[in-house]
Design an enzyme around this catalytic site. Structure first.
Site, PDB file in Angstrom:
ATOM      1  N   HIS A  17       0.818  -1.211   0.000  1.00  9.69           N
ATOM      2  CA  HIS A  17       0.000   0.000   0.000  1.00  9.69           C
ATOM      3  C   HIS A  17       0.854   1.264   0.000  1.00  9.69           C
ATOM      4  O   HIS A  17       0.427   2.317   0.474  1.00  9.69           O
ATOM      5  CB  HIS A  17      -0.964  -0.016   1.189  1.00  9.69           C
ATOM      6  CG  HIS A  17      -2.062  -1.022   1.032  1.00  9.69           C
ATOM      7  ND1 HIS A  17      -3.276  -0.731   0.455  1.00  9.69           N
ATOM      8  CD2 HIS A  17      -2.117  -2.334   1.345  1.00  9.69           C
ATOM      9  CE1 HIS A  17      -4.032  -1.811   0.431  1.00  9.69           C
ATOM     10  NE2 HIS A  17      -3.349  -2.797   0.968  1.00  9.69           N
ATOM     11  N   HIS A 104       0.180 -15.077   8.249  1.00  8.88           N
ATOM     12  CA  HIS A 104       0.806 -13.941   7.571  1.00  8.88           C
ATOM     13  C   HIS A 104       2.211 -13.711   8.143  1.00  8.88           C
ATOM     14  O   HIS A 104       2.618 -14.363   9.105  1.00  8.88           O
ATOM     15  CB  HIS A 104      -0.032 -12.674   7.729  1.00  8.88           C
ATOM     16  CG  HIS A 104      -1.213 -12.604   6.826  1.00  8.88           C
ATOM     17  ND1 HIS A 104      -2.356 -13.329   7.047  1.00  8.88           N
ATOM     18  CD2 HIS A 104      -1.432 -11.895   5.688  1.00  8.88           C
ATOM     19  CE1 HIS A 104      -3.240 -13.065   6.097  1.00  8.88           C
ATOM     20  NE2 HIS A 104      -2.695 -12.197   5.255  1.00  8.88           N
ATOM     21  N   ASP A 343      -7.737 -12.704  -2.757  1.00 14.15           N
ATOM     22  CA  ASP A 343      -8.053 -13.752  -3.722  1.00 14.15           C
ATOM     23  C   ASP A 343      -8.542 -14.989  -2.983  1.00 14.15           C
ATOM     24  O   ASP A 343      -7.868 -15.446  -2.042  1.00 14.15           O
ATOM     25  CB  ASP A 343      -6.800 -14.130  -4.518  1.00 14.15           C
ATOM     26  CG  ASP A 343      -6.325 -13.024  -5.440  1.00 14.15           C
ATOM     27  OD1 ASP A 343      -6.856 -12.928  -6.547  1.00 14.15           O
ATOM     28  OD2 ASP A 343      -5.423 -12.257  -5.036  1.00 14.15           O
TER      29      ASP A 343
END
Length: 402
Positions: A17, A104, A343
Site C-alpha cells: 500500500h 501472515h 483472492d
C-alpha cells in the site's frame, strides 16, 4: 534480500500500500528492442480484478520505463521500471495493530526488523511480484529472440481437483499424450479461461470449487505446472547452483508457495531405477537426446536440451473474511475479523509469476554459460584435447547416421 540473479540481476522494491512498486534490472544486454508494451502483457495477466475469481482490488498495473532505454532500445545500463499503486486502502488493516494475522508475515517481520508495514503485507504482499513479472518479461523477450525459448505455465490443480496426469500411477508416470501436450500448449489456449486450466471439464470443477470457498469467506490452494521449451544445453552450474536448484529457489521465493518438484518429482520415487532412467537416443534432427524425460530436462543440474517441466504448490491465501480465534501481540486471546480484499485462490494469477521467475533463472544461467564459452573461445586451439572432450562424438554419430 530483495535482489535475484548473478549477471542478470533484479532488485524489486515497494510495499503493498505504498506509492508504487517496481524494480531495477541490471545486466540486460544492450540493443534489445524494448518498450512498455513488451512488459505490460505479462503485468496485465498478473493484475488483480481480472475476474470474479480474484481480489476486487482495482489496479491497472501500468508500467513506465524510467531508465536504461532510448528510442526503444536497451542501452546496457540499469533499467528502472515503475508501477503506481492506485487503489490503496490502508484503513482496511487497522486490526493488524493489535493482531498478527494467522499465517501472515506480520509477526515474523516484526521479530526480524523491529518494525513492520502498518497496512497489508508490506514486502510479503503479492504486490511485490510486480517487479519480478516486469523483469521476467524483459528476460523472456531476449530468450525468445535469441534462442526461441518458450515458457508456458498453467493451473494443474485447485484444492483436490486436478488435471488427470497428476494422478497417473503407472510405470510411465504420465499418459502418452502428456508429452505432446507439453510440446504444444500455448498461453493463448491457457488464457481462454479465467481459471487458466486448459482442461475444460477440470476447469469448470475448479471454478465451482473456488466460488464455493469465496461464498464461505474462505480460500483454497492449488498448483501451477510450467514447461520451458527450446532451452539450450549446458545451462546450470555444478554443484550448488544446479539449474533445478535455482528454479526451486526462484519458485519458493514467490509468496504463498509451499512445494516444488521437477520432472517425475515425488512420483518418481515409486519407480525402480530401470523404469525411471532416461535412455539416450539420436533424434531425427541429429541431436543426441533422451527417449523419456523423467529427469525434467536436466542431468547433473545442467540442461540436456529436453523440455524443462516442474510444478509449484500454492497454499490457500491466508487472508480470509471469517472470524478466527487467535491472539493479540501481547498474547491475549481474541477474535480477528479480517477486512480488505483478497483472492479466494491465488493460482490463476500466479501463472505469469511462475513464468517470469522461470525466465529470470534461464536468462541468468544463459549469460553465465555464454561468458564461460566466450572466455574459452579466446584460448588458442589445443591439439591434445581428445574428441570426446570437444563434442567430436556427436559429430561421429551424425556421420554414422548418414
Amino acid at each position: 534480500m530483495s535482489t535475484f540473479g548473478t549477471l542478470f540481476r533484479v532488485m524489486t522494491y515497494g510495499e503493498s500500500h505504498g506509492k508504487s512498486v517496481g524494480c531495477i534490472v541490471d545486466g540486460c544486454p544492450p540493443r534489445l528492442p524494448l518498450i512498455e508494451a513488451d512488459i505490460q502483457t505479462q503485468l496485465s495477466r498478473r493484475r488483480p480484478g481480472q475476474s470474479n475469481l480474484t481480489t476486487p482490488r482495482d489496479e491497472k498495473d501500468l508500467v513506465t520505463i524510467q531508465s536504461g532505454t532510448e528510442f526503444g532500445i536497451t542501452l546496457g545500463t540499469p533499467i528502472g521500471l515503475l508501477v503506481p499503486n492506485q487503489d490503496q486502502r490502508p484503513h482496511d488493516y487497522s486490526e493488524t495493530d493489535l493482531y498478527p494475522r494467522p499465517s501472515h508475515a506480520d509477526w515474523t517481520y516484526l521479530q526480524k526488523y523491529g518494525v513492520k508495514a502498518s497496512s497489508g503485507g508490506g514486502r510479503a504482499s503479492a504486490r511485490e511480484t510486480i517487479g519480478r513479472v516486469a523483469a521476467g518479461a524483459i528476460a523472456e523477450k531476449y530468450l525468445k529472440l535469441v534462442h526461441g525459448v518458450e515458457i508456458v505455465a498453467f493451473v494443474s490443480s485447485v484444492s483436490n481437483i486436478a488435471m488427470p496426469f497428476i494422478h497417473e500411477q503407472d510405470e510411465r508416470l504420465y499418459p502418452e499424450n502428456f508429452w505432446e501436450f507439453l510440446n504444444t500448449i500455448s498461453r493463448e489456449e491457457i488464457d481462454k479461461d479465467a481459471v487458466r486450466c486448459p482442461d475444460k471439464i477440470v476447469s469448470d470443477k475448479m471454478r465451482e470449487r473456488i466460488h464455493e470457498a469465496k461464498a464461505a469467506n474462505d480460500s483454497v490452494g492449488g498448483s501451477v505446472t510450467c514447461v520451458i521449451r527450446n532451452v539450450p544445453t549446458g545451462l546450470g552450474e555444478p554443484c550448488f547452483d544446479k539449474l533445478e536448484a535455482k528454479l526451486a529457489h526462484a519458485m519458493l521465493s514467490i509468496p504463498a508457495t509451499k512445494g516444488f518438484e521437477i520432472g517425475s518429482g515425488f512420483k518418481g520415487t515409486t519407480l525402480l531405477g530401470h523404469q525411471h532412467n532416461d535412455p539416450w537416443v539420436l533424434k531425427d534432427n541429429g541431436r543426441l537426446g533422451t527417449k523419456t524425460n523423467n529427469s525434467g530436462g536436466t542431468q547433473g543440474g545442467i540442461t540436456n536440451g529436453e523440455n524443462i517441466y516442474f510444478r509449484v504448490a500454492f497454499k490457500p491465501p491466508a487472508t480470509i473474511s471469517q472470524e478466527q480465534k487467535t491472539a493479540t501481540y501481547n498474547g491475549v486471546d481474541g477474535i480477528l475479523a479480517a477486512r480488505g480484499r483478497h483472492d479466494p485462490c491465488v493460482v490463476p494469477r500466479a501463472v505469469p509469476i511462475v513464468e517470469s521467475m522461470a525466465a529470470l533463472v534461464i536468462m541468468d544461467a544463459l549469460m553465465i554459460q555464454q561468458s564461460r564459452k566466450t572466455a574459452a573461445s579466446l584460448l588458442p586451439p589445443n591439439p591434445n584435447v581428445p574428441p570426446t572432450m570437444s563434442g567430436g562424438i556427436l559429430n561421429l554419430s551424425k556421420t554414422q547416421k548418414q
